[in-house]
Write an enzyme that holds these catalytic residues in place. Structure first.
Site: not given
Ligand code: 4NP
Length: 148
Positions: A3, A9, A117
């Site tokens: 990420c 994440r 996100d």
């Protein structure tokens, strides 16, 4: 698992996939395309959501994606389209580009869906991310178990 920051994440994706595969046979790691959080623990909200689902991710530390990762890994799962662009810029060959996959293609093939996100949102965002990644990692684990 890649990420942007490697604190929200991708640490979840790493922890979830590790919980579903034989980790003596499958090497699972995560990294960020940005280097701001190198050496840091995952975000406390990711730690908490993982813990709520029985997964400990506190052994992880932030790492920046390196072009050498193309040599060391068979699959590079990115969380969103922006990560995809950043990672393929570092690829040198067609084979390296082919290793890079949007993780939600596992559950929504060819729909180009991003894992949102959750950094600037609340804890519900982290739960949503956990559920998406859990479903995607289940598919990845099933495929790895079949050896392809
Ligand atoms: P992640 O979230 O890419 O899921 O780890 C982010 C965490 C931190 C930042 C950006 C995204 N940041 O800009 O510091």
């Amino acid at each position: 698992m890649v990420c942007l920051g490697n604190i929200c994440r991708s640490p979840l994706a790493e922890g979830i996939l590790k919980s579903k595969v034989n980790t003596s046979k499958v090497l699972v790691e995560s990294a960020g395309t940005g280097g701001w959080h190198v050496g840091e623990l995952p975000d406390s909200r990711s730690i908490d959501i993982a813990k709520k689902h029985g997964i400990d991710i506190t052994d992880q530390r932030g790492r920046k994606f390196s072009p050498y990762d193309f040599e060391n890994y068979d699959f590079i799962y990115v969380m969103d389209n922006s990560n995809y662009q950043d990672v393929i810029k570092l690829a040198n060959t067609h084979e390296e580009i082919e290793k890079v996959k949007l993780i939600l293609d596992e559950i929504f093939p060819n729909e180009n869906v991003d894992v949102p996100d959750p950094y600037y949102g609340g804890s519900q965002g982290f739960e949503n991310v956990f559920q998406m990644l859990d479903e995607a990692c289940e598919k990845i684990a099933e495929r790895l178990q079949l050896g392809n």
